[in-house]
Design a protein around this motif. Structure first.
Motif, PDB file in Angstrom:
ATOM      1  N   MET A 135     -22.427 -47.181 -30.656  1.00 44.67           N
ATOM      2  CA  MET A 135     -23.645 -46.420 -30.956  1.00 44.67           C
ATOM      3  C   MET A 135     -23.366 -45.131 -31.725  1.00 44.67           C
ATOM      4  N   GLU A 136     -22.102 -44.823 -32.013  1.00 42.67           N
ATOM      5  CA  GLU A 136     -21.765 -43.539 -32.641  1.00 42.67           C
ATOM      6  C   GLU A 136     -22.561 -43.247 -33.907  1.00 42.67           C
ATOM      7  N   SER A 137     -22.533 -44.145 -34.868  1.00 48.73           N
ATOM      8  CA  SER A 137     -23.203 -43.839 -36.146  1.00 48.73           C
ATOM      9  C   SER A 137     -24.715 -43.731 -35.957  1.00 48.73           C
ATOM     10  N   GLU A 138     -25.301 -44.608 -35.158  1.00 48.94           N
ATOM     11  CA  GLU A 138     -26.748 -44.536 -34.924  1.00 48.94           C
ATOM     12  C   GLU A 138     -27.126 -43.267 -34.157  1.00 48.94           C
ATOM     13  N   ALA A 139     -26.290 -42.846 -33.211  1.00 48.47           N
ATOM     14  CA  ALA A 139     -26.568 -41.631 -32.440  1.00 48.47           C
ATOM     15  C   ALA A 139     -26.492 -40.401 -33.334  1.00 48.47           C
ATOM     16  N   LYS A 140     -25.492 -40.365 -34.200  1.00 43.19           N
ATOM     17  CA  LYS A 140     -25.378 -39.231 -35.125  1.00 43.19           C
ATOM     18  C   LYS A 140     -26.542 -39.228 -36.102  1.00 43.19           C
ATOM     19  N   GLU A 141     -26.963 -40.404 -36.543  1.00 44.58           N
ATOM     20  CA  GLU A 141     -28.137 -40.502 -37.420  1.00 44.58           C
ATOM     21  C   GLU A 141     -29.397 -40.018 -36.688  1.00 44.58           C
TER      22      GLU A 141
ATOM     23  N   ILE B 288     -11.445 -39.368 -19.390  1.00 39.28           N
ATOM     24  CA  ILE B 288     -12.738 -39.975 -19.685  1.00 39.28           C
ATOM     25  C   ILE B 288     -12.604 -40.745 -21.004  1.00 39.28           C
ATOM     26  N   PHE B 289     -13.007 -42.008 -20.952  1.00 36.93           N
ATOM     27  CA  PHE B 289     -12.964 -42.868 -22.135  1.00 36.93           C
ATOM     28  C   PHE B 289     -14.338 -43.463 -22.386  1.00 36.93           C
ATOM     29  N   LEU B 290     -14.637 -43.690 -23.650  1.00 38.88           N
ATOM     30  CA  LEU B 290     -15.886 -44.331 -24.034  1.00 38.88           C
ATOM     31  C   LEU B 290     -15.807 -45.827 -23.772  1.00 38.88           C
ATOM     32  N   THR B 291     -16.934 -46.401 -23.464  1.00 34.92           N
ATOM     33  CA  THR B 291     -17.024 -47.854 -23.382  1.00 34.92           C
ATOM     34  C   THR B 291     -17.259 -48.382 -24.799  1.00 34.92           C
ATOM     35  N   GLU B 292     -17.134 -49.663 -24.944  1.00 37.28           N
ATOM     36  CA  GLU B 292     -17.398 -50.287 -26.253  1.00 37.28           C
ATOM     37  C   GLU B 292     -18.837 -50.000 -26.676  1.00 37.28           C
ATOM     38  N   ARG B 293     -19.743 -50.049 -25.722  1.00 38.22           N
ATOM     39  CA  ARG B 293     -21.158 -49.766 -26.009  1.00 38.22           C
ATOM     40  C   ARG B 293     -21.326 -48.380 -26.625  1.00 38.22           C
TER      41      ARG B 293
ATOM     42  N   VAL C 137     -19.299 -44.348 -20.354  1.00 40.79           N
ATOM     43  CA  VAL C 137     -17.917 -43.886 -20.166  1.00 40.79           C
ATOM     44  C   VAL C 137     -17.289 -44.564 -18.961  1.00 40.79           C
ATOM     45  N   VAL C 138     -15.970 -44.564 -18.951  1.00 40.67           N
ATOM     46  CA  VAL C 138     -15.198 -44.973 -17.780  1.00 40.67           C
ATOM     47  C   VAL C 138     -14.175 -43.880 -17.521  1.00 40.67           C
ATOM     48  N   ARG C 139     -13.852 -43.712 -16.256  1.00 40.93           N
ATOM     49  CA  ARG C 139     -12.840 -42.730 -15.867  1.00 40.93           C
ATOM     50  C   ARG C 139     -11.580 -43.491 -15.465  1.00 40.93           C
TER      51      ARG C 139
ATOM     52  N   PHE D 141     -25.280 -36.089 -25.297  1.00 43.27           N
ATOM     53  CA  PHE D 141     -24.857 -36.109 -26.688  1.00 43.27           C
ATOM     54  C   PHE D 141     -23.642 -35.221 -26.964  1.00 43.27           C
ATOM     55  N   PRO D 142     -23.591 -33.977 -26.462  1.00 46.14           N
ATOM     56  CA  PRO D 142     -22.390 -33.165 -26.713  1.00 46.14           C
ATOM     57  C   PRO D 142     -21.110 -33.806 -26.152  1.00 46.14           C
ATOM     58  N   VAL D 143     -21.218 -34.454 -24.999  1.00 48.63           N
ATOM     59  CA  VAL D 143     -20.058 -35.130 -24.411  1.00 48.63           C
ATOM     60  C   VAL D 143     -19.641 -36.296 -25.301  1.00 48.63           C
ATOM     61  N   LEU D 144     -20.626 -37.053 -25.757  1.00 54.98           N
ATOM     62  CA  LEU D 144     -20.330 -38.164 -26.657  1.00 54.98           C
ATOM     63  C   LEU D 144     -19.641 -37.664 -27.929  1.00 54.98           C
ATOM     64  N   LEU D 145     -20.144 -36.569 -28.494  1.00 54.03           N
ATOM     65  CA  LEU D 145     -19.523 -36.024 -29.705  1.00 54.03           C
ATOM     66  C   LEU D 145     -18.054 -35.685 -29.475  1.00 54.03           C
ATOM     67  N   GLU D 146     -17.773 -35.048 -28.347  1.00 55.88           N
ATOM     68  CA  GLU D 146     -16.379 -34.691 -28.046  1.00 55.88           C
ATOM     69  C   GLU D 146     -15.520 -35.937 -27.891  1.00 55.88           C
ATOM     70  N   LEU D 147     -16.037 -36.935 -27.202  1.00 56.30           N
ATOM     71  CA  LEU D 147     -15.254 -38.148 -26.961  1.00 56.30           C
ATOM     72  C   LEU D 147     -15.143 -39.021 -28.213  1.00 56.30           C
ATOM     73  N   TRP D 148     -16.128 -38.989 -29.082  1.00 54.20           N
ATOM     74  CA  TRP D 148     -15.987 -39.703 -30.349  1.00 54.20           C
ATOM     75  C   TRP D 148     -14.883 -39.059 -31.180  1.00 54.20           C
ATOM     76  N   SER D 149     -14.739 -37.758 -31.004  1.00 54.85           N
ATOM     77  CA  SER D 149     -13.705 -37.026 -31.735  1.00 54.85           C
ATOM     78  C   SER D 149     -12.326 -37.229 -31.112  1.00 54.85           C
ATOM     79  N   GLU D 150     -12.289 -37.250 -29.764  1.00 55.70           N
ATOM     80  CA  GLU D 150     -11.007 -37.393 -29.047  1.00 55.70           C
ATOM     81  C   GLU D 150     -11.261 -37.981 -27.658  1.00 55.70           C
ATOM     82  N   GLU D 151     -10.849 -39.209 -27.489  1.00 55.08           N
ATOM     83  CA  GLU D 151     -11.005 -39.853 -26.183  1.00 55.08           C
ATOM     84  C   GLU D 151      -9.893 -39.433 -25.242  1.00 55.08           C
TER      85      GLU D 151
END
Length: 143
Positions: A102-108, A93-98, A79-81, A38-48
């Motif tokens: 999931m960003e809004s549901e994960a934050k919820e 490191i970039f997020l996948t479409e998947r 993620v993909v590298r 989750f912390p990694v996702l938060l960082e990448l949602w903020s800046e890929e």
């Protein structure tokens, strides 16, 4: 001198972190991520496009832990590298479409986990506890 673990901030913080992780794990599992991701996702949602080193610095995580987390996230399709355009030794490191979807549901899910742990707290008590936690974290960063 007697030691009562229920009077130990260190013990209680560890227990609270474990309980938060468990609450987030239950919710995150349904979405396809683990609490440690989750912390990694938060960082990448903020800046890929961050490098592994940038993520390590931002999250204060050991290199080996970050490498394992990113490998699992890659395996799980989060993620993909990609080779860094100017630094041949680094990968971005970039997020996948998947993961993006999931960003809004994960934050919820994280908010719901927070709310379950703060159940019964009045608003000012929750805010005070968060402020005290921030102060303790700031103090530990100075050591």
């Amino acid at each position: 001198m007697a030691f009562d673990r229920m009077d130990s901030a260190t013990y209680l913080a560890s227990l609270l972190a474990k309980n938060f992780s468990r609450a987030l794990q239950e919710r995150g599992h349904k979405l396809g991520f683990a609490p440690g991701q989750f912390p990694v996702l938060l960082e990448l949602w903020s800046e890929e496009g961050l490098t592994q080193k940038q993520l390590i610095d931002r999250l204060d995580i050991e290199q080996a832990t970050m490498a394992n987390t990113l490998s699992r996230m890659e395996r799980d399709g989060l993620v993909v590298r990609r080779r860094h355009p100017t630094d041949r030794r680094a990968q971005q490191i970039f997020l996948t479409e998947r993961a993006r979807e999931m960003e809004s549901e994960a934050k919820e899910a994280a908010i719901a986990a927070d709310q379950s742990l703060f159940s019964g707290f009045r608003r000012f008590e929750r805010e005070l506890m968060l402020e005290y936690m921030r102060m303790a974290i700031a103090n530990s960063a100075r050591e």
